[in-house]
Motif scaffolding. Structure first.
Motif, PDB file in Angstrom:
ATOM      1  N   THR A 139      -3.002  13.644   2.378  1.00 46.14           N
ATOM      2  CA  THR A 139      -3.442  12.858   1.221  1.00 46.14           C
ATOM      3  C   THR A 139      -2.690  11.541   1.124  1.00 46.14           C
ATOM      4  N   ARG A 140      -1.411  11.551   1.502  1.00 46.01           N
ATOM      5  CA  ARG A 140      -0.627  10.311   1.449  1.00 46.01           C
ATOM      6  C   ARG A 140      -1.212   9.251   2.385  1.00 46.01           C
ATOM      7  N   PHE A 141      -1.613   9.691   3.573  1.00 47.38           N
ATOM      8  CA  PHE A 141      -2.229   8.758   4.516  1.00 47.38           C
ATOM      9  C   PHE A 141      -3.582   8.278   3.995  1.00 47.38           C
ATOM     10  N   ALA A 142      -4.373   9.186   3.433  1.00 51.36           N
ATOM     11  CA  ALA A 142      -5.694   8.816   2.912  1.00 51.36           C
ATOM     12  C   ALA A 142      -5.572   7.763   1.809  1.00 51.36           C
ATOM     13  N   VAL A 143      -4.614   7.965   0.910  1.00 52.50           N
ATOM     14  CA  VAL A 143      -4.403   7.002  -0.185  1.00 52.50           C
ATOM     15  C   VAL A 143      -3.904   5.672   0.369  1.00 52.50           C
ATOM     16  N   ALA A 144      -2.939   5.726   1.288  1.00 57.74           N
ATOM     17  CA  ALA A 144      -2.336   4.501   1.820  1.00 57.74           C
ATOM     18  C   ALA A 144      -3.351   3.660   2.590  1.00 57.74           C
ATOM     19  N   ILE A 145      -4.163   4.280   3.441  1.00 56.45           N
ATOM     20  CA  ILE A 145      -5.117   3.500   4.234  1.00 56.45           C
ATOM     21  C   ILE A 145      -6.233   2.957   3.345  1.00 56.45           C
ATOM     22  N   ALA A 147      -5.874   2.045   0.140  1.00 55.91           N
ATOM     23  CA  ALA A 147      -5.291   0.923  -0.598  1.00 55.91           C
ATOM     24  C   ALA A 147      -5.113  -0.292   0.306  1.00 55.91           C
ATOM     25  N   CYS A 148      -4.543  -0.076   1.505  1.00 56.27           N
ATOM     26  CA  CYS A 148      -4.241  -1.207   2.392  1.00 56.27           C
ATOM     27  C   CYS A 148      -5.508  -1.857   2.945  1.00 56.27           C
ATOM     28  N   SER A 149      -6.525  -1.049   3.261  1.00 58.90           N
ATOM     29  CA  SER A 149      -7.759  -1.645   3.783  1.00 58.90           C
ATOM     30  C   SER A 149      -8.536  -2.391   2.699  1.00 58.90           C
ATOM     31  N   SER A 150      -8.358  -1.993   1.442  1.00 62.38           N
ATOM     32  CA  SER A 150      -9.096  -2.656   0.357  1.00 62.38           C
ATOM     33  C   SER A 150      -8.671  -4.103   0.159  1.00 62.38           C
ATOM     34  N   VAL A 151      -7.466  -4.475   0.623  1.00 62.00           N
ATOM     35  CA  VAL A 151      -7.018  -5.860   0.414  1.00 62.00           C
ATOM     36  C   VAL A 151      -7.886  -6.850   1.184  1.00 62.00           C
ATOM     37  N   LEU A 375      -1.212  -6.499  -3.806  1.00 64.70           N
ATOM     38  CA  LEU A 375      -2.164  -5.526  -4.336  1.00 64.70           C
ATOM     39  C   LEU A 375      -1.800  -4.090  -3.947  1.00 64.70           C
ATOM     40  N   VAL A 376      -0.911  -3.942  -2.960  1.00 65.99           N
ATOM     41  CA  VAL A 376      -0.535  -2.589  -2.510  1.00 65.99           C
ATOM     42  C   VAL A 376       0.972  -2.361  -2.542  1.00 65.99           C
ATOM     43  N   THR A 377       1.711  -3.236  -3.210  1.00 59.15           N
ATOM     44  CA  THR A 377       3.165  -3.075  -3.306  1.00 59.15           C
ATOM     45  C   THR A 377       3.590  -3.025  -4.771  1.00 59.15           C
ATOM     46  N   PRO A 378       4.369  -2.014  -5.173  1.00 57.67           N
ATOM     47  CA  PRO A 378       4.851  -1.937  -6.564  1.00 57.67           C
ATOM     48  C   PRO A 378       5.745  -3.136  -6.882  1.00 57.67           C
ATOM     49  N   PRO A 379       5.952  -3.457  -8.156  1.00 56.96           N
ATOM     50  CA  PRO A 379       5.436  -2.731  -9.311  1.00 56.96           C
ATOM     51  C   PRO A 379       3.998  -3.074  -9.704  1.00 56.96           C
ATOM     52  N   ARG A 400       6.047   5.315   1.934  1.00 57.72           N
ATOM     53  CA  ARG A 400       6.418   5.319   3.348  1.00 57.72           C
ATOM     54  C   ARG A 400       5.209   4.989   4.221  1.00 57.72           C
ATOM     55  N   ASP A 401       4.081   5.623   3.937  1.00 51.99           N
ATOM     56  CA  ASP A 401       2.866   5.356   4.718  1.00 51.99           C
ATOM     57  C   ASP A 401       2.351   3.944   4.478  1.00 51.99           C
ATOM     58  N   VAL A 402       2.451   3.464   3.248  1.00 57.04           N
ATOM     59  CA  VAL A 402       2.027   2.095   2.950  1.00 57.04           C
ATOM     60  C   VAL A 402       2.858   1.100   3.754  1.00 57.04           C
ATOM     61  N   ALA A 403       4.167   1.329   3.813  1.00 57.28           N
ATOM     62  CA  ALA A 403       5.048   0.421   4.560  1.00 57.28           C
ATOM     63  C   ALA A 403       4.690   0.399   6.046  1.00 57.28           C
ATOM     64  N   ILE A 404       4.387   1.571   6.611  1.00 56.67           N
ATOM     65  CA  ILE A 404       4.011   1.639   8.031  1.00 56.67           C
ATOM     66  C   ILE A 404       2.710   0.884   8.280  1.00 56.67           C
ATOM     67  N   ILE A 405       1.730   1.070   7.400  1.00 50.72           N
ATOM     68  CA  ILE A 405       0.420   0.427   7.578  1.00 50.72           C
ATOM     69  C   ILE A 405       0.499  -1.074   7.345  1.00 50.72           C
ATOM     70  N   LEU A 406       1.413  -1.509   6.458  1.00 49.65           N
ATOM     71  CA  LEU A 406       1.539  -2.941   6.175  1.00 49.65           C
ATOM     72  C   LEU A 406       2.201  -3.720   7.310  1.00 49.65           C
ATOM     73  N   LEU A 407       2.982  -3.051   8.153  1.00 46.79           N
ATOM     74  CA  LEU A 407       3.709  -3.757   9.209  1.00 46.79           C
ATOM     75  C   LEU A 407       2.788  -4.563  10.135  1.00 46.79           C
TER      76      LEU A 407
END
Length: 436
Positions: A139-145, A147-151, A375-379, A400-407
Motif C-alpha cells: 500500500t505504501r508503494f501504491a500511495v507513493a507512486i 502521488a508522485c505520478s500525479s504531479v 505537491l508530494v512533500t510535507p508539510p 521512504r517510498d516517496v523519497a525513492i520515487i522522487l530521486l
C-alpha cells in the motif's frame, strides 16, 4: 512614519511565517501580513491591499483557471478516468509491475486533459490504489507512486500553473505548454523505470497481456477524451484561440462527452460539479489576489532589486543561478501552494533569471517542475495527503517510498537546468514568434 526596506521585509516575511506556523491558511496569511506595514507606512492606505487584489483579478487569462478545473471535474464525474485507465492498462500493463506502470501512464494521459494534479490524484487514486492493494502491491508503494505520478498534471500541458504563470509574467502560455511537454514525458519515463525496479525487487505481477482486440476496444473508448489536449494545445499554438477560450472549449467538450456521448453525467450531478469547481476556483483566485498584494508590497520596498543586485554580485552564472532558483522554489513549495509561490517568488526571481541570461520559458519550466515536488512533500504535499487518505495511511508511513520515487524526478530537473534546450526545442520549433 516612513518604513525602511529592511523593516518592511522583516514585518512582511516574519508576519507571514508566524501566521502560517499558527495554522492560518496561506491565502489569508499573505493578506494579513501586509496590514501592519500599511498601518505604519504614511505613503500607503488600507485600500491599497484591496486595490492590488482587484487589479490582479482583472485578467482575462485567469478565467482559464475555473474552466480547466470544471473540465477536470466533469471528466472525473463522467467516468472518463475509467476509460483512460483501461487504455493505459493495454499499453503498459504487460510489463512487470503492470498496475504501477498503468498508474504512471494514466497520470500522463489525464494530465493532458485536466491541467490539475489534485484532480489526477483524486480521480485516479480512488480507482488504482484499491486495485493495486487487491493485486498484492504494498500500500505504501501504491500511495507513493499515485502521488508522485500525479504531479505530471501541472507539467504536461495543459497546465493551470502555466496559465497562471503566463498571465502574471506576460509569457506566451502556448510556448509554456510546449516547453513542459518533453520534461513531462521524461519524468513519466523516469517514473516507469522506477516502477520496473520496484517490480523486480518486490516481484510485482503483470496486469495482463492484451490482445489486439483489447487494444482496439480500449483505444475506441478513450479516443474521444484524448482529443481534448489536441483541441486545447493545438488551438493555442495555432493562434486560433486564447488560453481562456481553449479552457472553455475543454469544459464544454467534457460536458458533451459526459452528458450526451458516454451518458455518465446526469443533470442532477451538475449542481455538485459546479459547486465543487467554484469552491476550488475561489480558493485559487483568492490566493492569487492576496499573493499579488503581498508581492506588490515587496516590490514597493525594492526587495526584488536588492535580491537581483546580491545575486548578480555573487556571479553564479546561468547554471548556478538556475540551481539557486530551483532550490528556492523547492523550499517554498514545501510550505506554500504553488500559485501564491509563483506570484511572490516568481516575480521576484524573474529579473534575476533575465540578468543571468536564462530564457523566460526555461525559467518558467524550472520553477513549475520544482514546485511540483511540493505537491508530494510535507508539510504541504496536497497530492500526497489525498493519496494517503485514499490508501488509509499516515503520510509518515509512505515518506521512504516517496523519497525513492522522487530521486529520478530530481535528476530530470537537473537535466532541464543543465540543458535548457530540452525545454526550449519544441516551442522554438513550433512557436518561434514567442521568442522575438
Amino acid at each position: 512614519m516612513i518604513v525602511g526596506t529592511g523593516l518592511a521585509c522583516a514585518i512582511l516575511v516574519g508576519g507571514f511565517i508566524f501566521l502560517v506556523a499558527i495554522r492560518v491558511p496561506v491565502a489569508f496569511a499573505l493578506g494579513i501580513a501586509t496590514i501592519p506595514v500599511v498601518l505604519l507606512e504614511l505613503r500607503l492606505t488600507p485600500f491599497i491591499v484591496l486595490d492590488r487584489m482587484f487589479q490582479s483579478y482583472n485578467s482575462f487569462i485567469l478565467l482559464a483557471v475555473p474552466f480547466f478545473l470544471l473540465a477536470a471535474n466533469l471528466m472525473n464525474s463522467g467516468k472518463v478516468t475509467d476509460r483512460l485507465i483501461e487504455f493505459a492498462r493495454v499499453l503498459t500493463g504487460w510489463m512487470p509491475g503492470g498496475l504501477g506502470h498503468v498508474n504512471v501512464a494514466v497520470s500522463m494521459l489525464f494530465a493532458g486533459i485536466s491541467g490539475s494534479s489534485t484532480a489526477d490524484a483524486a480521480g485516479c487514486g480512488k480507482i488504482l490504489i484499491p486495485a493495486m492493494q487487491r493485486e498484492g502491491y504494498d500500500t505504501r508503494f501504491a500511495v507513493a507512486i499515485t502521488a508522485c505520478s500525479s504531479v505530471m498534471g501541472v507539467i504536461i500541458p495543459p497546465s493551470i500553473l502555466m496559465v497562471v504563470w503566463g498571465g502574471i509574467m506576460q509569457v506566451s502560455v502556448g510556448a509554456l505548454f510546449l516547453g513542459g511537454a518533453i520534461p513531462g514525458l521524461m519524468i513519466g519515463l523516469a517514473l516507469m523505470a522506477t516502477v520496473y525496479g520496484y517490480a523486480k525487487v518486490c516481484d510485482y505481477p503483470i496486469a495482463g497481456r492484451p490482445t489486439l482486440a483489447d487494444f482496439w476496444s480500449a483505444l475506441k473508448g478513450a479516443s474521444l477524451a484524448m482529443l481534448t489536449p489536441i483541441f486545447v494545445i493545438g488551438g493555442i499554438v495555432g493562434g486560433i484561440v486564447t488560453p481562456t477560450e481553449s479552457a472553455i472549449i475543454a469544459a464544454g467538450y467534457a460536458l458533451i462527452l459526459g452528458m450526451f456521448v458516454y451518458r455518465t453525467v446526469k443533470p442532477r450531478d451538475l449542481g455538485f460539479i459546479f459547486y465543487d469547481t467554484a469552491r476550488f476556483a475561489a480558493i485559487s483566485l483568492f490566493a492569487i489576489g492576496t499573493a499579488s498584494a503581498f508581492g506588490w508590497m515587496l516590490s514597493f520596498y525594492n526587495v526584488p532589486r536588492l535580491i537581483v543586485g546580491t545575486m548578480t554580485a555573487l556571479e553564479f552564472g546561468p547554471f548556478g543561478t538556475a540551481i539557486v532558483i530551483a532550490a528556492l522554489f523547492l523550499i517554498f513549495g514545501l510550505f506554500i501552494d504553488a500559485i501564491p509561490t509563483i506570484i511572490i517568488l516568481g516575480t521576484v526571481l524573474m529579473p534575476v533569471a533575465q540578468t543571468a541570461g536564462i530564457d523566460p520559458i526555461a525559467f518558467a519550466i524550472i520553477g513549475i517542475v520544482s514546485l511540483a515536488f511540493g505537491l508530494v512533500t510535507p508539510p504541504y504535499g496536497l497530492c500526497l495527503l489525498i493519496s494517503a487518505a485514499i490508501g488509509g495511511l499516515n503520510v509518515v508511513q509512505v515518506m521512504r517510498d516517496v523519497a525513492i520515487i522522487l530521486l529520478p524526478m530530481l535528476v530530470i530537473l537537473l537535466l532541464i537546468i543543465a540543458f535548457p534546450e530540452i525545454t526550449l526545442w519544441l516551442p522554438k520549433t513550433l512557436m518561434p514568434g514567442a521568442f522575438r
